[in-house]
Design a protein around this motif. Structure first.
Motif, short mmCIF file in Angstrom:
data_model
loop_
_atom_site.label_atom_id
_atom_site.label_comp_id
_atom_site.label_asym_id
_atom_site.label_seq_id
_atom_site.Cartn_x
_atom_site.Cartn_y
_atom_site.Cartn_z
N ILE A 88 0.83 -1.21 0.00
CA ILE A 88 0.00 0.00 0.00
C ILE A 88 0.86 1.25 0.00
N SER A 89 2.00 1.18 0.69
CA SER A 89 2.84 2.37 0.82
C SER A 89 3.33 2.84 -0.55
N ASN A 125 12.54 -3.14 -3.12
CA ASN A 125 11.23 -2.83 -3.68
C ASN A 125 10.19 -3.67 -2.93
N PRO A 126 8.88 -3.44 -3.18
CA PRO A 126 7.86 -4.16 -2.40
C PRO A 126 7.99 -5.68 -2.44
N ILE A 127 8.26 -6.26 -3.60
CA ILE A 127 8.36 -7.71 -3.71
C ILE A 127 9.56 -8.23 -2.93
N TYR A 182 11.06 -10.30 4.47
CA TYR A 182 10.33 -10.32 5.74
C TYR A 182 9.66 -11.67 5.98
N TRP A 183 9.12 -12.28 4.92
CA TRP A 183 8.49 -13.59 5.07
C TRP A 183 9.48 -14.64 5.54
N VAL A 184 10.67 -14.70 4.93
CA VAL A 184 11.61 -15.76 5.29
C VAL A 184 12.24 -15.51 6.65
N LEU A 193 7.13 0.92 3.10
CA LEU A 193 8.44 1.17 2.51
C LEU A 193 8.98 2.56 2.84
N ASP A 194 8.13 3.44 3.30
CA ASP A 194 8.55 4.82 3.57
C ASP A 194 9.00 5.01 5.01
#
Length: 478
Positions: free
Chosen positions: A111-112, A122-124, A130-132, A337-338
């Motif tokens: 969303i950011s 980047n978002p991906i 973060y997931w791992v 991300l911000d």
């Protein structure tokens, strides 16, 4: 990766002898389980801990990985498959709460619209990292540690790591040289911070002295309760204390102190059933008394006396004041991300030394509430778990003391990179206690399965008697 996945999932299937026995007996289908592959699962926690000690950067196209991230990527889906298949016990509300926190954080990242520095990604990329580190490391502890034996093995390897790192920390602190980072090619950059007590703050294999300090201090309670005989316990506890001192980190020393006070309280009140409720009551009374007798809030008093100097105390107070204002302004999805551009005075750096506050600032309150709810449930359910063996009770006490130190220290430091992964792994390593003392390494002997394929005879087969076994609890050594 495919070879790793194959090894991880081999235990989902029965071996050839087991299948033949099932066919011959008919009713024994599903009762004979082979332990093929469980040996590999049991060493995953040790491989994960080892990966934390290799501070090198691995460029993969535009992405910069580290060994612990590579390891977690390789094992993520095989471990998730085992969890969903019920091979690590039934799914708990704790698992769902952590997944909700993770999914909400993912939504916040996408969303950011900012371009701040969240893992420089980047978002991906940021979501994948973060997931791992969040759930992948949790899976290693949740699935890889399922018994007293596995937890004991983890504790012994943990103290061995600290003992190995201790000489490098001493050289770095005294000679002002990050020798471990100098020896390794393509290593992470040394962190140059202001020295304290005439020494350099040791970071050894970690991205920052804070991370090294909390890592070595988090084992204090574990080593006190788990290591036997007494010489091993003294060695482990001393290594944890000395390594923490070399880190010269406020958060690490707080973690160590909190665990020490918890242990002292446990020792002097061990005969009282309501000792921890009494402890909470005394903490509440102390909070009210400080609030009444001081012209500052209890938070300000605690931060002031827990910091090395007034400068760091003032910085943490400002982080709390401005950080809570950022959360109030963006309570649902945070800054994503911000996060590098959070609102603060112009003279304040972007650093925010408060893991719990920064989680809310980054991903929003729903993500933080689900995360803290999961941690609270882990503590509550492990504390109420009934472990019958003496060693199991030591596991229980050491785990709870360690979690207490991590949670409280998180209010004064931020966990990222290796330390975030370690914290999540540590939380997952105690879930087996909630579900009872199980020994997944134990296999069923085919000879012990009743054979109903014999032909009719008027002489019934002699009953098979299980051999007598004697179980001896480990001797408690003061």
């Amino acid at each position: 990766c495919s070879e790793t996945a194959a090894l991880l999932t081999m235990s989902d299937y029965t071996s050839e002898p087991s299948r033949q026995a099932s066919i011959s007996t008919g009713t024994a289908v599903g009762r004979i389980m082979s332990a093929t592959g469980t040996g590999f699962i049991s060493i995953l926690p040790l491989l994960f801990l080892s990966s934390l000690l290799i501070p090198i950067l691995i460029p993969v196209g535009p992405i910069i990985l580290m060994p612990h991230r590579v390891f977690l990527i390789l094992v993520f889906f095989p471990l998730l498959r085992r969890l969903l298949a019920g091979l690590a016990g039934p799914l708990l509300i704790i698992d769902y709460a952590l997944l909700f926190s993770l999914l909400w954080a993912t939504i916040s990242i996408f969303i950011s619209e900012g371009t701040g520095d969240l893992a420089g990604a980047n978002p991906i990329e940021a979501t994948g990292i973060y997931w791992v580190e969040f759930f992948g490391a949790y899976l290693v502890g949740r699935v890889g540690i399922r018994s007293v034996a596995a937890f004991t093995r983890f504790t012994k390897f943990y103290v061995l790591i600290i003992i190995v790192l201790l000489p490098f920390a001493a050289i770095e602190a005294v000679l002002d040289r990050p020798i471990l980072l100098e020896l390794l090619p393509n290593s992470i950059s040394p962190t140059y911070t202001e020295g304290r007590w005439g020494m350099r703050r040791a970071q050894t294999a970690f991205a920052h002295p804070i991370l090294f300090g909390v890592f070595v201090s988090s084992g204090f309670g574990l080593f006190w309760y788990m290591l036997r005989p007494a010489i091993f316990r003294v060695t482990g506890v001393a290594a944890s204390v000395v390594a923490t001192i070399f880190s010269l980190s406020t958060g690490a020393i707080i973690s160590l102190s909190i665990q020490f006070y918890f242990i002292v309280w446990e020792v002097i009140t061990s005969r009282f059933v309501w000792r921890w409720r009494l402890f909470l009551v005394l903490v509440a009374i102390g909070y009210v008394m400080i609030d009444m007798l001081s012209n500052r809030t209890p938070f300000h008093v605690l931060v002031t006396y827990a910091s090395f100097n007034t400068g760091t105390a003032y910085a943490r107070i400002n982080i709390w004041i401005w950080g809570t204002e950022n959360v109030a302004a963006r309570p649902w999805f945070g800054l994503g991300l911000d996060i590098g551009n959070w609102d603060r005075p112009y003279w304040k750096s972007a650093s925010a030394d408060n893991f719990w506050l920064l989680t809310a600032m980054t991903y929003g309150l729903p993500s933080l509430i689900a995360f803290m709810g999961a941690v609270s449930l882990i503590v509550r359910r492990v504390a109420r778990a009934t472990l019958t063996s003496t060693l199991g009770k030591r596991c229980q006490a050491g785990f709870l003391i360690g979690v207490g130190g991590i949670v409280i220290a998180g209010g004064t430091v931020h966990y990222w990179h290796q330390m975030l992964a370690f914290v999540m792994f540590f939380l997952g390593s105690g879930i087996w206690m909630i579900q009872g003392e199980v020994e997944p390494e134990t296999t069923v002997n085919v000879a012990d399965v009743p054979d109903k394929s014999h032909k009719y005879t008027r002489f019934p087969p002699a009953p098979r008697l299980a051999p007598k076994t004697t179980h001896t609890e480990p001797t408690e050594i003061a």
